[in-house]
Write a protein that holds these residues in place. Structure first.
Motif, PDB file in Angstrom:
ATOM      1  N   PHE A  21       0.837  -1.196   0.000  1.00 36.55           N
ATOM      2  CA  PHE A  21       0.000   0.000   0.000  1.00 36.55           C
ATOM      3  C   PHE A  21       0.875   1.251   0.000  1.00 36.55           C
ATOM      4  CE2 PHE A  21      -2.055   3.317   2.653  1.00 36.55           C
ATOM      5  CZ  PHE A  21      -3.043   3.693   1.760  1.00 36.55           C
ATOM      6  N   SER A  24       2.456   1.677  -3.311  1.00 32.94           N
ATOM      7  CA  SER A  24       1.473   2.179  -4.274  1.00 32.94           C
ATOM      8  C   SER A  24       1.288   3.681  -4.122  1.00 32.94           C
ATOM      9  CB  SER A  24       0.128   1.484  -4.083  1.00 32.94           C
ATOM     10  OG  SER A  24       0.230   0.113  -4.361  1.00 32.94           O
ATOM     11  N   TYR A  53      -3.849   8.835   4.695  1.00 34.52           N
ATOM     12  CA  TYR A  53      -4.113   7.927   3.582  1.00 34.52           C
ATOM     13  C   TYR A  53      -4.469   6.533   4.074  1.00 34.52           C
ATOM     14  CZ  TYR A  53      -1.655  11.674   1.068  1.00 34.52           C
ATOM     15  OH  TYR A  53      -1.257  12.879   0.567  1.00 34.52           O
ATOM     16  N   HIS A  57      -7.948   4.687   3.239  1.00 40.17           N
ATOM     17  CA  HIS A  57      -7.939   3.407   2.527  1.00 40.17           C
ATOM     18  C   HIS A  57      -8.533   2.273   3.355  1.00 40.17           C
ATOM     19  CE1 HIS A  57      -6.647   0.452  -0.394  1.00 40.17           C
ATOM     20  NE2 HIS A  57      -6.041  -0.230   0.576  1.00 40.17           N
ATOM     21  N   TYR A  58      -8.048   2.121   4.571  1.00 40.07           N
ATOM     22  CA  TYR A  58      -8.440   0.955   5.365  1.00 40.07           C
ATOM     23  C   TYR A  58      -9.758   1.153   6.116  1.00 40.07           C
ATOM     24  CZ  TYR A  58      -4.046  -1.304   4.290  1.00 40.07           C
ATOM     25  OH  TYR A  58      -3.008  -1.896   3.624  1.00 40.07           O
ATOM     26  N   ASP A  61     -12.313   2.601   2.901  1.00 39.27           N
ATOM     27  CA  ASP A  61     -12.279   1.780   1.696  1.00 39.27           C
ATOM     28  C   ASP A  61     -12.137   2.610   0.420  1.00 39.27           C
ATOM     29  OD1 ASP A  61     -12.123  -0.774   0.621  1.00 39.27           O
ATOM     30  OD2 ASP A  61     -14.262  -0.835   0.164  1.00 39.27           O
ATOM     31  N   ILE A  62     -11.261   3.614   0.461  1.00 40.27           N
ATOM     32  CA  ILE A  62     -10.995   4.453  -0.705  1.00 40.27           C
ATOM     33  C   ILE A  62      -9.731   3.925  -1.382  1.00 40.27           C
ATOM     34  CG2 ILE A  62     -10.446   6.788  -1.495  1.00 40.27           C
ATOM     35  CD1 ILE A  62     -12.024   7.826   0.925  1.00 40.27           C
ATOM     36  N   ASN A  63      -9.806   3.716  -2.697  1.00 38.01           N
ATOM     37  CA  ASN A  63      -8.651   3.176  -3.417  1.00 38.01           C
ATOM     38  C   ASN A  63      -7.595   4.267  -3.646  1.00 38.01           C
ATOM     39  OD1 ASN A  63      -9.545   4.697  -5.604  1.00 38.01           O
ATOM     40  ND2 ASN A  63     -10.361   2.941  -6.711  1.00 38.01           N
ATOM     41  N   ILE A  64      -6.457   3.869  -4.186  1.00 37.13           N
ATOM     42  CA  ILE A  64      -5.324   4.787  -4.365  1.00 37.13           C
ATOM     43  C   ILE A  64      -5.703   5.976  -5.247  1.00 37.13           C
ATOM     44  CG2 ILE A  64      -2.954   5.014  -5.241  1.00 37.13           C
ATOM     45  CD1 ILE A  64      -3.133   3.269  -2.736  1.00 37.13           C
ATOM     46  N   GLU A  65      -6.425   5.712  -6.334  1.00 31.50           N
ATOM     47  CA  GLU A  65      -6.834   6.788  -7.230  1.00 31.50           C
ATOM     48  C   GLU A  65      -7.782   7.752  -6.518  1.00 31.50           C
ATOM     49  OE1 GLU A  65      -6.991   3.528  -7.992  1.00 31.50           O
ATOM     50  OE2 GLU A  65      -5.347   3.396  -9.437  1.00 31.50           O
TER      51      GLU A  65
END
Length: 95
Positions: A21, A24, A53, A57-58, A61-65
């Motif tokens: 992660f 990324s 971040y 994300h965790y 639940d938001i993705n990298i983009e």
């Protein structure tokens, strides 16, 4: 070892996140890491951003983009807020 850097593997182990992660995030330019003697490190100054971040994300639940887009939107919002404050100060002169 410089105390202003933190080993990514230790950070990830402590917070129970995947090192991929962090890699990324670096891949899209959200953070910068250093490689010292084959180990990847992050500067302490970037920990606040990294923690944000990780939460996005965790926990959300938001993705990298999505993280990249959200960061850009927040940066634009801060710039606009600063501009509004500046314009309000200018208007006070004319009141």
């Amino acid at each position: 070892m410089d105390s202003s850097v933190i080993k990514i593997t230790e950070y990830c182990s402590y917070y129970e996140i995947e090192p991929d992660f962090v890699i990324s995030l670096e891949g899209v330019g959200l953070i910068e890491t250093l490689i010292i003697e084959g180990e990847r490190f992050i500067h302490e100054e970037q920990l606040k951003d990294l923690e944000r971040y990780v939460i996005w994300h965790y926990d959300m639940d938001i993705n990298i983009e999505g993280i990249d887009a959200l960061r850009n939107m927040l940066a634009n919002l801060e710039q606009l807020q600063s501009e509004v404050l500046h314009l309000k100060e200018k208007l006070r002169v004319y009141e």
